[in-house]
Scaffold this motif. Structure first.
Motif, PDB file in Angstrom:
ATOM      1  N   ALA A  92      46.500 -60.121  -8.183  1.00  0.00           N
ATOM      2  CA  ALA A  92      46.269 -58.821  -8.809  1.00  0.00           C
ATOM      3  C   ALA A  92      45.391 -57.947  -7.917  1.00  0.00           C
ATOM      4  O   ALA A  92      44.904 -58.385  -6.864  1.00  0.00           O
ATOM      5  CB  ALA A  92      45.581 -59.019 -10.157  1.00  0.00           C
ATOM      6  N   HIS A  93      45.228 -56.697  -8.332  1.00  0.00           N
ATOM      7  CA  HIS A  93      44.216 -55.810  -7.769  1.00  0.00           C
ATOM      8  C   HIS A  93      43.318 -55.433  -8.941  1.00  0.00           C
ATOM      9  O   HIS A  93      43.419 -54.352  -9.514  1.00  0.00           O
ATOM     10  CB  HIS A  93      44.859 -54.573  -7.142  1.00  0.00           C
ATOM     11  CG  HIS A  93      45.842 -54.909  -6.063  1.00  0.00           C
ATOM     12  ND1 HIS A  93      45.469 -55.576  -4.918  1.00  0.00           N
ATOM     13  CD2 HIS A  93      47.165 -54.692  -5.957  1.00  0.00           C
ATOM     14  CE1 HIS A  93      46.525 -55.751  -4.144  1.00  0.00           C
ATOM     15  NE2 HIS A  93      47.572 -55.230  -4.752  1.00  0.00           N
ATOM     16  N   ALA A  94      42.453 -56.350  -9.301  1.00  0.00           N
ATOM     17  CA  ALA A  94      41.708 -56.242 -10.553  1.00  0.00           C
ATOM     18  C   ALA A  94      40.698 -55.099 -10.539  1.00  0.00           C
ATOM     19  O   ALA A  94      40.082 -54.796  -9.511  1.00  0.00           O
ATOM     20  CB  ALA A  94      40.977 -57.559 -10.831  1.00  0.00           C
ATOM     21  N   ARG A 133      43.541 -65.674  -7.778  1.00  0.00           N
ATOM     22  CA  ARG A 133      44.173 -66.529  -8.790  1.00  0.00           C
ATOM     23  C   ARG A 133      45.405 -65.873  -9.406  1.00  0.00           C
ATOM     24  O   ARG A 133      46.415 -66.518  -9.655  1.00  0.00           O
ATOM     25  CB  ARG A 133      43.158 -66.876  -9.879  1.00  0.00           C
ATOM     26  CG  ARG A 133      43.703 -67.623 -11.093  1.00  0.00           C
ATOM     27  CD  ARG A 133      44.133 -69.058 -10.814  1.00  0.00           C
ATOM     28  NE  ARG A 133      43.067 -69.928 -10.366  1.00  0.00           N
ATOM     29  CZ  ARG A 133      42.324 -70.718 -11.157  1.00  0.00           C
ATOM     30  NH1 ARG A 133      42.565 -70.748 -12.450  1.00  0.00           N
ATOM     31  NH2 ARG A 133      41.373 -71.482 -10.661  1.00  0.00           N
ATOM     32  N   TYR A 134      45.300 -64.580  -9.711  1.00  0.00           N
ATOM     33  CA  TYR A 134      46.346 -63.919 -10.503  1.00  0.00           C
ATOM     34  C   TYR A 134      47.225 -62.974  -9.679  1.00  0.00           C
ATOM     35  O   TYR A 134      48.048 -62.264 -10.251  1.00  0.00           O
ATOM     36  CB  TYR A 134      45.723 -63.160 -11.685  1.00  0.00           C
ATOM     37  CG  TYR A 134      44.977 -64.051 -12.652  1.00  0.00           C
ATOM     38  CD1 TYR A 134      45.663 -64.842 -13.572  1.00  0.00           C
ATOM     39  CD2 TYR A 134      43.586 -64.130 -12.629  1.00  0.00           C
ATOM     40  CE1 TYR A 134      44.975 -65.673 -14.445  1.00  0.00           C
ATOM     41  CE2 TYR A 134      42.895 -64.953 -13.510  1.00  0.00           C
ATOM     42  CZ  TYR A 134      43.593 -65.721 -14.413  1.00  0.00           C
ATOM     43  OH  TYR A 134      42.904 -66.541 -15.276  1.00  0.00           O
ATOM     44  N   VAL A 143      39.588 -56.856 -17.788  1.00  0.00           N
ATOM     45  CA  VAL A 143      39.985 -56.816 -16.398  1.00  0.00           C
ATOM     46  C   VAL A 143      41.359 -56.177 -16.323  1.00  0.00           C
ATOM     47  O   VAL A 143      42.279 -56.601 -17.035  1.00  0.00           O
ATOM     48  CB  VAL A 143      39.981 -58.214 -15.774  1.00  0.00           C
ATOM     49  CG1 VAL A 143      40.498 -58.179 -14.342  1.00  0.00           C
ATOM     50  CG2 VAL A 143      38.568 -58.802 -15.824  1.00  0.00           C
ATOM     51  N   THR A 144      41.504 -55.155 -15.493  1.00  0.00           N
ATOM     52  CA  THR A 144      42.788 -54.454 -15.383  1.00  0.00           C
ATOM     53  C   THR A 144      43.669 -55.092 -14.311  1.00  0.00           C
ATOM     54  O   THR A 144      43.188 -55.817 -13.440  1.00  0.00           O
ATOM     55  CB  THR A 144      42.558 -52.975 -15.034  1.00  0.00           C
ATOM     56  OG1 THR A 144      41.783 -52.882 -13.833  1.00  0.00           O
ATOM     57  CG2 THR A 144      41.803 -52.265 -16.139  1.00  0.00           C
ATOM     58  N   ASP A 145      44.939 -54.850 -14.417  1.00  0.00           N
ATOM     59  CA  ASP A 145      45.972 -55.308 -13.472  1.00  0.00           C
ATOM     60  C   ASP A 145      46.208 -56.819 -13.546  1.00  0.00           C
ATOM     61  O   ASP A 145      46.832 -57.380 -12.648  1.00  0.00           O
ATOM     62  CB  ASP A 145      45.640 -54.891 -12.022  1.00  0.00           C
ATOM     63  CG  ASP A 145      46.872 -54.932 -11.116  1.00  0.00           C
ATOM     64  OD1 ASP A 145      47.939 -54.468 -11.574  1.00  0.00           O
ATOM     65  OD2 ASP A 145      46.784 -55.448  -9.998  1.00  0.00           O
ATOM     66  N   VAL A 146      45.710 -57.478 -14.595  1.00  0.00           N
ATOM     67  CA  VAL A 146      45.996 -58.905 -14.812  1.00  0.00           C
ATOM     68  C   VAL A 146      46.658 -59.037 -16.181  1.00  0.00           C
ATOM     69  O   VAL A 146      46.148 -58.461 -17.147  1.00  0.00           O
ATOM     70  CB  VAL A 146      44.709 -59.765 -14.771  1.00  0.00           C
ATOM     71  CG1 VAL A 146      45.040 -61.225 -15.090  1.00  0.00           C
ATOM     72  CG2 VAL A 146      44.057 -59.656 -13.414  1.00  0.00           C
ATOM     73  N   ILE A 148      39.524 -63.381  -8.985  1.00  0.00           N
ATOM     74  CA  ILE A 148      40.595 -63.052  -9.938  1.00  0.00           C
ATOM     75  C   ILE A 148      41.842 -62.578  -9.181  1.00  0.00           C
ATOM     76  O   ILE A 148      42.963 -62.996  -9.489  1.00  0.00           O
ATOM     77  CB  ILE A 148      40.090 -61.993 -10.945  1.00  0.00           C
ATOM     78  CG1 ILE A 148      39.067 -62.634 -11.890  1.00  0.00           C
ATOM     79  CG2 ILE A 148      41.248 -61.368 -11.711  1.00  0.00           C
ATOM     80  CD1 ILE A 148      38.265 -61.646 -12.719  1.00  0.00           C
ATOM     81  N   LEU A 183      35.909 -60.391  -8.962  1.00  0.00           N
ATOM     82  CA  LEU A 183      37.204 -59.703  -8.937  1.00  0.00           C
ATOM     83  C   LEU A 183      38.062 -60.225  -7.781  1.00  0.00           C
ATOM     84  O   LEU A 183      39.281 -60.335  -7.912  1.00  0.00           O
ATOM     85  CB  LEU A 183      37.004 -58.186  -8.843  1.00  0.00           C
ATOM     86  CG  LEU A 183      36.265 -57.565 -10.033  1.00  0.00           C
ATOM     87  CD1 LEU A 183      36.096 -56.064  -9.820  1.00  0.00           C
ATOM     88  CD2 LEU A 183      36.998 -57.820 -11.351  1.00  0.00           C
ATOM     89  N   TYR A 241      40.224 -66.854 -15.773  1.00  0.00           N
ATOM     90  CA  TYR A 241      39.402 -67.466 -14.719  1.00  0.00           C
ATOM     91  C   TYR A 241      38.620 -66.369 -14.009  1.00  0.00           C
ATOM     92  O   TYR A 241      39.189 -65.346 -13.613  1.00  0.00           O
ATOM     93  CB  TYR A 241      40.306 -68.202 -13.733  1.00  0.00           C
ATOM     94  CG  TYR A 241      39.549 -68.753 -12.543  1.00  0.00           C
ATOM     95  CD1 TYR A 241      38.647 -69.801 -12.684  1.00  0.00           C
ATOM     96  CD2 TYR A 241      39.730 -68.206 -11.266  1.00  0.00           C
ATOM     97  CE1 TYR A 241      37.946 -70.298 -11.594  1.00  0.00           C
ATOM     98  CE2 TYR A 241      39.041 -68.709 -10.169  1.00  0.00           C
ATOM     99  CZ  TYR A 241      38.145 -69.750 -10.350  1.00  0.00           C
ATOM    100  OH  TYR A 241      37.447 -70.235  -9.272  1.00  0.00           O
TER     101      TYR A 241
END
Lengths: 221, 221
Positions: free
Chosen positions: B212-214, B209-210, A218-221, B206, B203, A186
């Protein structure tokens, strides 16, 4: 990242005779999905489908027939003509999940750049035209070269999926997930589609500088 | 990815008392660079610098004095006030590499979204105002939370560097490279800065949603 079952769905790819459309069709067919390629010219679509006959179930027809046949319909046409094509298919696309993959870009000797779009983005333009459809944006930043290369078994990239309809974005994430290496994620609401489309101009600059087929993770996901 | 020698350079961070500015200052100081934090309020800058005294050479002063002291000057101020601050510092920034890190975003209950910018992007606005400076865009998509966390040793992200001046973009890529995990990468010309700034809105979606720290990695480079 998803448990959505796609096996009973037919995936239509409008503009399926270009490199991006053919490449996506190849990957979905390899994954065992039924794929219908659409083109303005049914014979060109049939030819492109024949070229994929050895990888899976792919047939070719007109854009209108492909739109009617698809449960999920990907729009992979050139930006020039995008609005006109969609306006001609509102009946066929009514009630369906429509995945806009189009990047409105211009090109000059300095490379690619984002074109302004009155509605904000190609995806928002699709949503404005297809008021009876469930419009999602996705697959903007995926290299056609990698998609089309049968030697590339895993396409190392995330697919940002943009939309305001959770069930629709979940399904399109699952569709990205069927391709080895690809991860559907997403990526925000429709109003944030423009920059994902436009980022393709940056990836083209990166490809030129680094001799690459760049994608995005995308990092950290 | 670069052999540029940065060890003799002073890095100024305007707006250095916010999380992003403090975080970038921390990482450059850890890497052994001289860092000057700037703020509208010199005492707040001095306080932020004191908080980084154990990691490296960081001092704090006014934005104008920091701009004058820096060889490379990062602009990490809020979008609201960006143009006014830069217009007040044209003399101090003349001839220097100025790295705009600002994301023009709006926020409402549905999250973040990109604001329209008359010049196209914050970076292009900086270039329009600072006609005597060498303006580059970079560090737009780096999580302040990760930058500020002393437990995070490696910041797993690419930094897209945008600009029309090859020597300047090369130097800023090298600056990103001093941070473990970070990779400076040419990302295109100034005219393609908008979408990299705006991608921060995605980001943020993201991250929500996740949980995270994208960040962003470019694949195949």
């Amino acid at each position: 990242m998803s448990d959505v079952d796609l096996t009973s769905l037919t995936i239509a790819v409008l503009g399926g005779t270009g490199p991006q459309g053919r490449g996506l069709a190849r990957r979905f067919a390899v994954a065992g999905l039924d794929v219908v390629l659409g083109s303005r010219d049914a014979s060109r679509a049939a030819e492109a489908a024949a070229g994929l006959a050895d990888v899976g179930r792919v047939r070719g027809t007109t854009n209108a027939e492909a739109a009617a046949a698809g449960d999920v319909v990907l729009v992979v046409v050139p930006w020039d003509g995008h609005a006109e094509l969609l306006a001609s298919l509102t009946a066929e696309l009514d009630g369906k999940i429509v995945v806009d993959c189009v990047n409105p870009l211009g090109f000059d000797k300095q490379g690619a750049y984002a074109l302004p779009v009155e509605e904000g983005s190609a995806t928002q333009q699709a949503a404005a035209i297809l008021t009876g459809s469930r419009v999602v944006g996705a697959f903007h930043n995926v290299s056609a070269v990698l998609l089309e290369d049968p030697e590339v078994e895993s396409v190392d990239t995330d697919v940002l999926v943009l939309g305001d309809d959770r069930e629709a974005t979940d399904l399109v994430q699952a569709l990205a997930d069927v391709v080895p290496g690809m991860r559907g994620m997403y990526g925000g609401r429709l109003r944030n589609a423009h920059q994902v489309e436009a980022l393709t101009a940056n990836l083209i600059s990166i490809n030129r500088r680094y001799k690459a087929h760049a994608g995005v993770r995308v990092t950290d996901v």
